[in-house]
Write a protein that holds these residues in place. Sequence first.
Motif, PDB file in Angstrom:
ATOM      1  N   VAL A 134       0.817  -1.203  -0.012  1.00 14.83           N
ATOM      2  CA  VAL A 134       0.053  -0.036  -0.013  1.00 14.83           C
ATOM      3  C   VAL A 134       0.691   1.204   0.035  1.00 14.83           C
ATOM      4  CG1 VAL A 134      -2.241   1.234   1.135  1.00 14.83           C
ATOM      5  CG2 VAL A 134      -1.628  -1.388   1.638  1.00 14.83           C
ATOM      6  N   GLY A 135       0.604   2.321  -0.716  1.00 22.11           N
ATOM      7  CA  GLY A 135       1.010   3.539  -0.641  1.00 22.11           C
ATOM      8  C   GLY A 135      -0.052   4.678   0.233  1.00 22.11           C
ATOM      9  N   LEU A 136       0.783   5.603   0.627  1.00 18.34           N
ATOM     10  CA  LEU A 136       0.089   6.697   1.399  1.00 18.34           C
ATOM     11  C   LEU A 136       0.468   8.161   1.008  1.00 18.34           C
ATOM     12  CD1 LEU A 136      -1.924   7.566   3.792  1.00 18.34           C
ATOM     13  CD2 LEU A 136       0.080   7.302   5.239  1.00 18.34           C
ATOM     14  N   LEU A 137      -0.014   9.223   0.812  1.00 16.31           N
ATOM     15  CA  LEU A 137       0.081  10.474   0.780  1.00 16.31           C
ATOM     16  C   LEU A 137      -0.801  11.321   1.543  1.00 16.31           C
ATOM     17  CD1 LEU A 137       0.074  10.474  -3.312  1.00 16.31           C
ATOM     18  CD2 LEU A 137       2.214  10.859  -1.835  1.00 16.31           C
ATOM     19  N   SER A 138      -0.071  11.726   2.921  1.00 16.83           N
ATOM     20  CA  SER A 138      -0.881  12.352   3.829  1.00 16.83           C
ATOM     21  C   SER A 138      -0.194  13.495   4.090  1.00 16.83           C
ATOM     22  CB  SER A 138      -1.088  11.357   4.734  1.00 16.83           C
ATOM     23  OG  SER A 138      -0.259  11.177   5.744  1.00 16.83           O
ATOM     24  N   LYS A 150       9.331  12.338   4.491  1.00 17.39           N
ATOM     25  CA  LYS A 150       8.458  13.141   5.118  1.00 17.39           C
ATOM     26  C   LYS A 150       7.533  13.906   4.093  1.00 17.39           C
ATOM     27  CE  LYS A 150       9.921  17.137   7.937  1.00 17.39           C
ATOM     28  NZ  LYS A 150      10.868  18.252   8.420  1.00 17.39           N
ATOM     29  N   ALA A 151       6.314  14.352   4.700  1.00 17.18           N
ATOM     30  CA  ALA A 151       5.497  14.932   4.098  1.00 17.18           C
ATOM     31  C   ALA A 151       5.634  16.820   4.392  1.00 17.18           C
ATOM     32  CB  ALA A 151       4.039  14.766   4.298  1.00 17.18           C
ATOM     33  N   THR A 152       5.344  17.292   3.220  1.00 21.61           N
ATOM     34  CA  THR A 152       5.586  18.804   3.479  1.00 21.61           C
ATOM     35  C   THR A 152       4.137  19.400   3.218  1.00 21.61           C
ATOM     36  OG1 THR A 152       6.253  18.924   1.320  1.00 21.61           O
ATOM     37  CG2 THR A 152       8.127  19.065   2.911  1.00 21.61           C
ATOM     38  N   ASP A 157       2.969  18.897  -4.752  1.00 20.91           N
ATOM     39  CA  ASP A 157       2.724  19.358  -6.101  1.00 20.91           C
ATOM     40  C   ASP A 157       2.715  18.149  -7.328  1.00 20.91           C
ATOM     41  OD1 ASP A 157       5.703  18.820  -7.407  1.00 20.91           O
ATOM     42  OD2 ASP A 157       5.809  19.619  -5.268  1.00 20.91           O
ATOM     43  N   SER A 158       2.377  18.377  -8.490  1.00 17.66           N
ATOM     44  CA  SER A 158       2.271  17.394  -9.402  1.00 17.66           C
ATOM     45  C   SER A 158       3.171  16.353  -9.693  1.00 17.66           C
ATOM     46  CB  SER A 158       1.629  17.815 -10.489  1.00 17.66           C
ATOM     47  OG  SER A 158       0.239  18.696 -10.494  1.00 17.66           O
ATOM     48  N   ILE A 159       4.633  17.135  -9.600  1.00 21.20           N
ATOM     49  CA  ILE A 159       5.733  16.267  -9.898  1.00 21.20           C
ATOM     50  C   ILE A 159       6.017  15.283  -8.735  1.00 21.20           C
ATOM     51  CG2 ILE A 159       7.989  16.615 -10.231  1.00 21.20           C
ATOM     52  CD1 ILE A 159       7.812  19.077 -11.447  1.00 21.20           C
ATOM     53  N   THR A 160       5.825  15.852  -7.533  1.00 21.36           N
ATOM     54  CA  THR A 160       5.970  14.961  -6.138  1.00 21.36           C
ATOM     55  C   THR A 160       5.195  13.892  -6.305  1.00 21.36           C
ATOM     56  OG1 THR A 160       6.793  17.065  -5.091  1.00 21.36           O
ATOM     57  CG2 THR A 160       6.437  15.078  -3.579  1.00 21.36           C
ATOM     58  N   ILE A 161       3.814  14.283  -6.715  1.00 17.81           N
ATOM     59  CA  ILE A 161       2.711  13.002  -6.393  1.00 17.81           C
ATOM     60  C   ILE A 161       3.268  12.071  -7.444  1.00 17.81           C
ATOM     61  CG2 ILE A 161       0.491  12.510  -7.223  1.00 17.81           C
ATOM     62  CD1 ILE A 161      -0.361  15.366  -6.225  1.00 17.81           C
ATOM     63  N   GLU A 460       2.369  17.569  14.727  1.00 18.69           N
ATOM     64  CA  GLU A 460       3.418  18.548  14.422  1.00 18.69           C
ATOM     65  C   GLU A 460       4.520  18.448  15.536  1.00 18.69           C
ATOM     66  OE1 GLU A 460       0.838  21.551  11.862  1.00 18.69           O
ATOM     67  OE2 GLU A 460       1.528  22.270  13.675  1.00 18.69           O
ATOM     68  N   THR A 461       5.671  18.287  15.085  1.00 20.08           N
ATOM     69  CA  THR A 461       6.971  18.151  16.057  1.00 20.08           C
ATOM     70  C   THR A 461       7.780  19.698  15.994  1.00 20.08           C
ATOM     71  OG1 THR A 461       8.136  17.065  14.272  1.00 20.08           O
ATOM     72  CG2 THR A 461       6.960  15.619  15.873  1.00 20.08           C
TER      73      THR A 461
END
Length: 487
Positions: A134-138, A150-152, A157-161, A460-461
Amino acid sequence: MIVLREIVYKVSIEAVKGSTDIAINAIDFDSRKIGSNDLFIAIRGTQSNGHDFINKAIQQGATAVVCDTFPAEIAEGITYIQVKDTNKALAFIAANFYGNPSHSLKLVGITGTNGKTTIASLLYQLFQKAGHKVGLLSTVKIMVADTEYKATHTTPDSITINKYLREMVDNGVTHCFMEVSSHGIHQQRTEALQFEGGVFTNLSHDHLDYHPTFSEYRDVKKSFFDHLPKSAFALVNIDDKNGTVMLQNTTARKLTYALKSYANYRAQILESQMSGLLMKINENEVWVRLIGTFNAYNLLAIYGTAVELGLDSFDVLRLLSELESVSGRFQYIVSNEKITAIVDYAHTPDALENVLKTINDIRTKNEQLITIVGCGGDRDKTKRPMMANIATTLSDKVIITSDNPRTEDPETIITEMEKGVEPQNFKKAVSITDRKQAIKTACQLAQPNDIILIAGKGHETYQEINGVRHDFDDMQIVKELLIQLGK
């Protein structure tokens, strides 16, 4: 390398200067990252205009440029492609460059004001337990099978996705669950992706610093469902009055879930405790470790999505009972003196009200509920008094403090929040600008069996002050303080 004409497939092109039969090494919209034989896409952003950096990109080695207006000076040997909308063009260019990876797995987008992270993260967890890659984009993190990044942004953006989706496909991932924000939809980052399904959670007051009106915010969310293909499913919370709006123009298979209304997927809360919920989902009972009505909705959305993706309904119920809460979402500890400290990401009026009502429904009222709440800087200012009003109405004591002030003066933010405190609640509230001191004060005030809610930052840390991020973890700090104070 890939030929430029293949990269711009499906892009609505208005004019071309130069040849599209050239090899492209990489693509980017950041001129600082451009190298030899790269394609530069000039994006008009909120902070800067990429068209101002076309010459810099060429100096860095770009051999092709996508823009909405040709520059005054045309460099020799460079291909210029004029398009109407560079954000939309970027979405298709990124998808083409990475081989349209969303076509090679089952991608589900989750949108709405609250619940996106919980639903996406728990679907990732559930499908992993069911034996899938499985994949996760969160908001919290990006997962490619077992590898964490790490998510920002909520929606990258479309390239990162497409880069991560390509990595997922190459690693045998079969399903990906993705948070879809209103910003991401509006900036067309999801435009060229093929979705297997879309989930709508709810709509409440948020992001009105970005969207001029609530109706525009709603319509942007709706446009995600408008663009779903016929082969996809659209699963919406019909208890939210905007659920039917999301389904108005979609050609996807229309499905609903609800606790209060008739729906395809229905649930009832039979028991609610600090340790979890006993729910009846479509006539079958299940005990889950998550807490509160808002999580009952989240779990129902997860159940419906999993069944629509082909999992056996009884297997899904069993897996629901094994799920563990997401970092910073109603995450709690109990101290030696039985003080319960809860950390939750609630940063909208609706989310804060849901969390406080959940706590009030569970507790005996023989204990104090102490809430620590702040509002972020450089964001929607209209919700600030609302947040303070909700906190002081539904808590015994409230400490108004800093969240992420960013470039704003934290005391100004606190003053704007204080305007929402009604006269009968004045004595409940105190303002402490320093967030650590606010948490310490709550710990000092807390007696055995009391409940402390630390709202707003959740997973958030860090704390962002004057544009600089400092290490700050609500859960870690409250744990340390309770131990230091011998509680």
